[in-house]
Design a protein around this motif. Sequence first.
Motif, mmCIF file in Angstrom:
data_model
loop_
_atom_site.group_PDB
_atom_site.id
_atom_site.type_symbol
_atom_site.label_atom_id
_atom_site.label_comp_id
_atom_site.label_asym_id
_atom_site.label_seq_id
_atom_site.Cartn_x
_atom_site.Cartn_y
_atom_site.Cartn_z
ATOM 1 N N ALA A 39 5.263 -9.011 9.604
ATOM 2 C CA ALA A 39 5.556 -9.992 8.560
ATOM 3 C C ALA A 39 4.266 -10.433 7.865
ATOM 4 N N ARG A 40 3.202 -10.609 8.627
ATOM 5 C CA ARG A 40 1.910 -10.996 8.063
ATOM 6 C C ARG A 40 1.375 -9.900 7.135
ATOM 7 N N GLU A 41 1.502 -8.636 7.551
ATOM 8 C CA GLU A 41 1.045 -7.527 6.723
ATOM 9 C C GLU A 41 1.840 -7.439 5.427
ATOM 10 N N LYS A 42 3.144 -7.672 5.511
ATOM 11 C CA LYS A 42 3.975 -7.651 4.303
ATOM 12 C C LYS A 42 3.569 -8.759 3.338
ATOM 13 N N ARG A 43 3.287 -9.962 3.877
ATOM 14 C CA ARG A 43 2.874 -11.073 3.029
ATOM 15 C C ARG A 43 1.542 -10.774 2.348
ATOM 16 N N ILE A 44 0.618 -10.165 3.075
ATOM 17 C CA ILE A 44 -0.686 -9.822 2.500
ATOM 18 C C ILE A 44 -0.520 -8.766 1.413
ATOM 19 N N GLN A 45 0.335 -7.781 1.645
ATOM 20 C CA GLN A 45 0.587 -6.765 0.622
ATOM 21 C C GLN A 45 1.181 -7.382 -0.638
ATOM 22 N N LYS A 46 2.080 -8.329 -0.468
ATOM 23 C CA LYS A 46 2.699 -8.995 -1.608
ATOM 24 C C LYS A 46 1.664 -9.816 -2.366
ATOM 25 N N GLN A 47 0.795 -10.497 -1.640
ATOM 26 C CA GLN A 47 -0.262 -11.263 -2.292
ATOM 27 C C GLN A 47 -1.203 -10.350 -3.070
ATOM 28 N N GLN A 48 -1.542 -9.206 -2.494
ATOM 29 C CA GLN A 48 -2.416 -8.261 -3.190
ATOM 30 C C GLN A 48 -1.754 -7.719 -4.453
ATOM 31 N N MET A 49 -0.450 -7.474 -4.401
ATOM 32 C CA MET A 49 0.272 -6.986 -5.560
ATOM 33 C C MET A 49 0.203 -8.007 -6.694
ATOM 34 N N PHE A 50 0.445 -9.282 -6.389
ATOM 35 C CA PHE A 50 0.397 -10.298 -7.425
ATOM 36 C C PHE A 50 -1.027 -10.571 -7.882
ATOM 37 N N MET A 51 -2.004 -10.367 -7.026
ATOM 38 C CA MET A 51 -3.405 -10.497 -7.441
ATOM 39 C C MET A 51 -3.746 -9.396 -8.449
ATOM 40 N N ASN A 52 -3.291 -8.176 -8.193
ATOM 41 C CA ASN A 52 -3.509 -7.084 -9.141
ATOM 42 C C ASN A 52 -2.815 -7.368 -10.466
ATOM 43 N N TYR A 53 -1.605 -7.907 -10.419
ATOM 44 C CA TYR A 53 -0.895 -8.264 -11.651
ATOM 45 C C TYR A 53 -1.658 -9.320 -12.433
ATOM 46 N N ARG A 98 -0.297 -16.676 -10.970
ATOM 47 C CA ARG A 98 -1.078 -17.620 -10.172
ATOM 48 C C ARG A 98 -0.164 -18.614 -9.452
ATOM 49 N N VAL A 99 0.903 -19.054 -10.103
ATOM 50 C CA VAL A 99 1.856 -19.960 -9.451
ATOM 51 C C VAL A 99 2.523 -19.249 -8.281
ATOM 52 N N ILE A 100 2.898 -17.990 -8.478
ATOM 53 C CA ILE A 100 3.510 -17.220 -7.384
ATOM 54 C C ILE A 100 2.534 -17.070 -6.228
ATOM 55 N N LEU A 101 1.270 -16.795 -6.527
ATOM 56 C CA LEU A 101 0.269 -16.651 -5.463
ATOM 57 C C LEU A 101 0.086 -17.953 -4.682
ATOM 58 N N THR A 103 2.333 -20.315 -4.247
ATOM 59 C CA THR A 103 3.502 -20.523 -3.391
ATOM 60 C C THR A 103 3.511 -19.564 -2.206
ATOM 61 N N LEU A 104 3.026 -18.332 -2.390
ATOM 62 C CA LEU A 104 2.951 -17.409 -1.271
ATOM 63 C C LEU A 104 1.946 -17.866 -0.220
ATOM 64 N N LYS A 105 0.848 -18.449 -0.661
ATOM 65 C CA LYS A 105 -0.161 -18.917 0.291
ATOM 66 C C LYS A 105 0.303 -20.158 1.039
ATOM 67 N N LYS A 106 1.150 -20.963 0.416
ATOM 68 C CA LYS A 106 1.633 -22.177 1.081
ATOM 69 C C LYS A 106 2.704 -21.869 2.107
ATOM 70 N N LYS A 107 3.389 -20.727 1.986
ATOM 71 C CA LYS A 107 4.470 -20.392 2.926
ATOM 72 C C LYS A 107 3.952 -20.144 4.329
ATOM 73 N N LYS A 108 2.927 -19.353 4.474
ATOM 74 C CA LYS A 108 2.348 -18.960 5.759
ATOM 75 C C LYS A 108 3.416 -18.959 6.774
#
Length: 108
Positions: A39-53, A98-101, A103-108
């Motif tokens: 689950a942690r790896e999936k969250r990091i991948q999602k964060q990286q995807m939105f960072m690239n966007y 940036r808003v999505i990122l 919210t993703l970081k606050k979920k942890k």
Amino acid sequence: MAIVRCPSCNKSISDKHQQCPHCENNVAELDGEQRQQLAREKRIQKQQMFMNYSFFALFIFLGGFFSLYFLHPEPETPQWYACTAAIAIGCIWYLINRVILVTLKKKK
């Protein structure tokens, strides 16, 4: 019987399933720590995807801004509209990412 989330596809499945019916991942062999790691790896991948966007959106914004600044297109021409559209689209897309990122970081 409880409903849990598949660690690889994040869809709801029964805890009695040996294999996820959505992604065919074998979930019976995973213990709690391995599930958390997936689950942690999936969250990091999602964060990286939105960072690239967000970098791509920033690139579009800056491209429109520099084209408008250095090329000085006449107002109300197709070039002027293209530059202002790139600025608007890039800015809005960047802010949304940036808003999505955040919210993703606050979920942890």
